[in-house]
Design an enzyme around this catalytic site. Structure first.
Site, PDB file in Angstrom:
ATOM      1  CG  PHE A  48      39.628  42.545  38.067  1.00 34.83           C
ATOM      2  CD1 PHE A  48      41.007  42.586  38.005  1.00 34.83           C
ATOM      3  CD2 PHE A  48      38.895  43.556  37.454  1.00 34.83           C
ATOM      4  CE1 PHE A  48      41.656  43.631  37.349  1.00 34.83           C
ATOM      5  CE2 PHE A  48      39.524  44.600  36.797  1.00 34.83           C
ATOM      6  CZ  PHE A  48      40.912  44.631  36.745  1.00 34.83           C
ATOM      7  CG  HIS A  49      34.988  36.965  37.635  1.00 32.67           C
ATOM      8  ND1 HIS A  49      34.378  38.180  37.400  1.00 32.67           N
ATOM      9  CD2 HIS A  49      34.524  36.144  36.668  1.00 32.67           C
ATOM     10  CE1 HIS A  49      33.584  38.085  36.362  1.00 32.67           C
ATOM     11  NE2 HIS A  49      33.656  36.858  35.887  1.00 32.67           N
TER      12      HIS A  49
END
Ligand code: TYD
Length: 134
Positions: A48-49
Protein backbone atom coordinates in the site's frame (compact mmCIF):
# COMPACT_ATOMS: atom_id res chain seq x y z
CA UNK A 1 7.94 1.52 -17.08
CA UNK A 2 5.21 -1.03 -16.54
CA UNK A 3 5.89 -3.92 -14.14
CA UNK A 4 7.06 -7.11 -15.82
CA UNK A 5 8.00 -10.67 -14.91
CA UNK A 6 11.61 -11.87 -15.09
CA UNK A 7 12.52 -15.50 -15.73
CA UNK A 8 15.27 -16.10 -13.17
CA UNK A 9 16.68 -19.14 -14.98
CA UNK A 10 16.70 -21.99 -12.52
CA UNK A 11 19.72 -24.31 -12.56
CA UNK A 12 18.39 -27.69 -11.59
CA UNK A 13 20.18 -31.01 -11.29
CA UNK A 14 19.70 -34.17 -9.26
CA UNK A 15 20.65 -32.28 -6.06
CA UNK A 16 17.92 -29.66 -6.40
CA UNK A 17 17.64 -26.20 -7.86
CA UNK A 18 19.57 -22.93 -7.68
CA UNK A 19 18.77 -19.42 -8.85
CA UNK A 20 21.49 -16.75 -9.09
CA UNK A 21 20.60 -13.08 -9.44
CA UNK A 22 23.15 -10.51 -10.57
CA UNK A 23 22.60 -6.76 -10.31
CA UNK A 24 22.65 -4.94 -13.63
CA UNK A 25 22.10 -8.22 -15.49
CA UNK A 26 19.38 -10.53 -14.16
CA UNK A 27 17.71 -7.49 -12.66
CA UNK A 28 17.93 -4.15 -14.52
CA UNK A 29 19.62 -2.17 -11.70
CA UNK A 30 22.49 -2.48 -9.25
CA UNK A 31 21.20 -4.05 -6.04
CA UNK A 32 21.67 -1.76 -3.03
CA UNK A 33 19.45 -3.58 -0.53
CA UNK A 34 17.86 -6.97 -0.01
CA UNK A 35 15.08 -7.69 2.45
CA UNK A 36 12.53 -10.42 2.93
CA UNK A 37 9.09 -10.73 4.42
CA UNK A 38 8.23 -13.84 6.40
CA UNK A 39 5.82 -14.97 9.14
CA UNK A 40 3.23 -13.74 6.68
CA UNK A 41 -0.42 -14.71 6.83
CA UNK A 42 -3.38 -14.60 4.43
CA UNK A 43 -5.19 -12.09 6.64
CA UNK A 44 -2.31 -9.61 6.70
CA UNK A 45 -1.93 -7.54 3.54
CA UNK A 46 1.17 -5.37 3.08
CA UNK A 47 2.55 -2.72 0.79
CA UNK A 48 0.00 0.00 0.00
CA UNK A 49 2.62 2.48 -1.13
CA UNK A 50 4.59 3.65 -4.16
CA UNK A 51 8.19 4.81 -4.51
CA UNK A 52 9.36 7.97 -6.19
CA UNK A 53 12.74 6.66 -7.43
CA UNK A 54 13.25 3.15 -6.19
CA UNK A 55 13.20 0.10 -8.45
CA UNK A 56 12.74 -3.38 -7.06
CA UNK A 57 12.33 -7.02 -7.97
CA UNK A 58 10.16 -9.28 -5.84
CA UNK A 59 10.50 -13.05 -5.69
CA UNK A 60 8.20 -15.28 -3.68
CA UNK A 61 10.88 -17.83 -2.72
CA UNK A 62 8.45 -19.90 -0.65
CA UNK A 63 4.68 -20.15 -0.88
CA UNK A 64 2.68 -17.65 -2.86
CA UNK A 65 1.22 -14.17 -2.82
CA UNK A 66 -0.59 -11.74 -5.08
CA UNK A 67 0.95 -8.42 -6.04
CA UNK A 68 -1.44 -5.74 -7.31
CA UNK A 69 0.23 -2.92 -9.23
CA UNK A 70 -1.43 0.33 -10.20
CA UNK A 71 0.00 3.13 -12.34
CA UNK A 72 -2.82 5.54 -11.49
CA UNK A 73 -4.84 4.49 -14.53
CA UNK A 74 -4.81 0.70 -14.64
CA UNK A 75 -4.53 -1.98 -11.99
CA UNK A 76 -2.93 -5.35 -12.75
CA UNK A 77 -2.41 -8.38 -10.60
CA UNK A 78 0.47 -10.86 -10.59
CA UNK A 79 0.42 -14.19 -8.77
CA UNK A 80 3.89 -14.96 -7.49
CA UNK A 81 4.26 -18.62 -6.65
CA UNK A 82 7.64 -19.68 -8.05
CA UNK A 83 11.15 -19.11 -6.72
CA UNK A 84 12.43 -18.71 -10.30
CA UNK A 85 10.12 -15.84 -11.23
CA UNK A 86 10.76 -12.19 -10.35
CA UNK A 87 8.44 -9.22 -10.65
CA UNK A 88 10.08 -5.91 -11.57
CA UNK A 89 8.35 -2.80 -10.21
CA UNK A 90 9.76 0.60 -11.11
CA UNK A 91 9.11 4.06 -9.70
CA UNK A 92 5.65 5.60 -9.39
CA UNK A 93 3.72 2.34 -9.23
CA UNK A 94 1.33 1.79 -6.34
CA UNK A 95 1.67 -1.78 -5.02
CA UNK A 96 -0.40 -3.97 -2.73
CA UNK A 97 0.84 -7.35 -1.47
CA UNK A 98 -2.12 -9.61 -0.82
CA UNK A 99 -3.15 -13.22 -0.16
CA UNK A 100 0.16 -14.39 1.32
CA UNK A 101 0.00 -18.12 1.79
CA UNK A 102 0.71 -19.17 5.38
CA UNK A 103 4.48 -19.03 5.88
CA UNK A 104 5.24 -17.46 2.50
CA UNK A 105 8.61 -15.77 2.12
CA UNK A 106 8.88 -12.79 -0.20
CA UNK A 107 12.40 -11.70 -1.16
CA UNK A 108 12.84 -8.13 -2.37
CA UNK A 109 15.89 -6.64 -4.10
CA UNK A 110 15.96 -2.86 -4.24
CA UNK A 111 18.00 -0.26 -6.10
CA UNK A 112 18.34 2.10 -3.12
CA UNK A 113 18.91 2.05 0.60
CA UNK A 114 15.84 2.53 2.76
CA UNK A 115 14.71 6.12 2.96
CA UNK A 116 11.22 7.11 4.04
CA UNK A 117 11.33 10.22 1.80
CA UNK A 118 11.14 7.94 -1.24
CA UNK A 119 7.78 6.51 -0.12
CA UNK A 120 4.32 7.71 -1.12
CA UNK A 121 2.09 6.09 1.47
CA UNK A 122 -1.26 7.69 0.64
CA UNK A 123 -3.13 6.59 -2.49
CA UNK A 124 -4.54 10.10 -2.97
CA UNK A 125 -1.04 11.61 -2.81
CA UNK A 126 0.11 8.98 -5.31
CA UNK A 127 -2.68 9.89 -7.75
CA UNK A 128 -1.93 13.59 -7.35
CA UNK A 129 1.80 13.05 -8.06
CA UNK A 130 1.15 10.81 -11.08
CA UNK A 131 -1.38 13.25 -12.53
CA UNK A 132 0.89 16.24 -11.93
CA UNK A 133 3.57 14.42 -13.93
CA UNK A 134 1.13 14.02 -16.82
P1 TYD B 1 6.77 -1.37 5.48
O1 TYD B 1 7.22 -0.35 4.50
O2 TYD B 1 5.53 -1.10 6.23
O3 TYD B 1 6.64 -2.80 4.78
P2 TYD B 1 5.68 -3.32 3.60
O4 TYD B 1 5.98 -2.45 2.42
O5 TYD B 1 6.11 -4.72 3.38
O6 TYD B 1 4.27 -3.24 4.00
O7 TYD B 1 7.98 -1.62 6.47
C1 TYD B 1 7.83 -2.25 7.72
C2 TYD B 1 8.83 -1.65 8.70
O8 TYD B 1 10.18 -1.97 8.32
C3 TYD B 1 8.74 -0.16 8.77
O9 TYD B 1 8.96 0.20 10.14
C4 TYD B 1 9.91 0.33 7.95
C5 TYD B 1 10.93 -0.78 8.14
N1 TYD B 1 11.83 -1.01 7.00
C6 TYD B 1 13.19 -0.82 7.15
O10 TYD B 1 13.67 -0.42 8.23
N2 TYD B 1 14.02 -1.09 6.10
C7 TYD B 1 13.54 -1.54 4.92
O11 TYD B 1 14.34 -1.79 4.01
C8 TYD B 1 12.12 -1.73 4.76
C9 TYD B 1 11.53 -2.22 3.45
C10 TYD B 1 11.30 -1.45 5.82
Amino acid sequence: MEPFLIDLKEKRDERGALVAIEGGDTVPFQIARVYYLYDTSPERDRGFHAHRELEQVLVCVHGSCEIVVDDGRFRRSFDLARPDCGLYIGPNIWREMLRFSQGAVLLVMASMHYTESDYIRSYNDFLAEVRARG
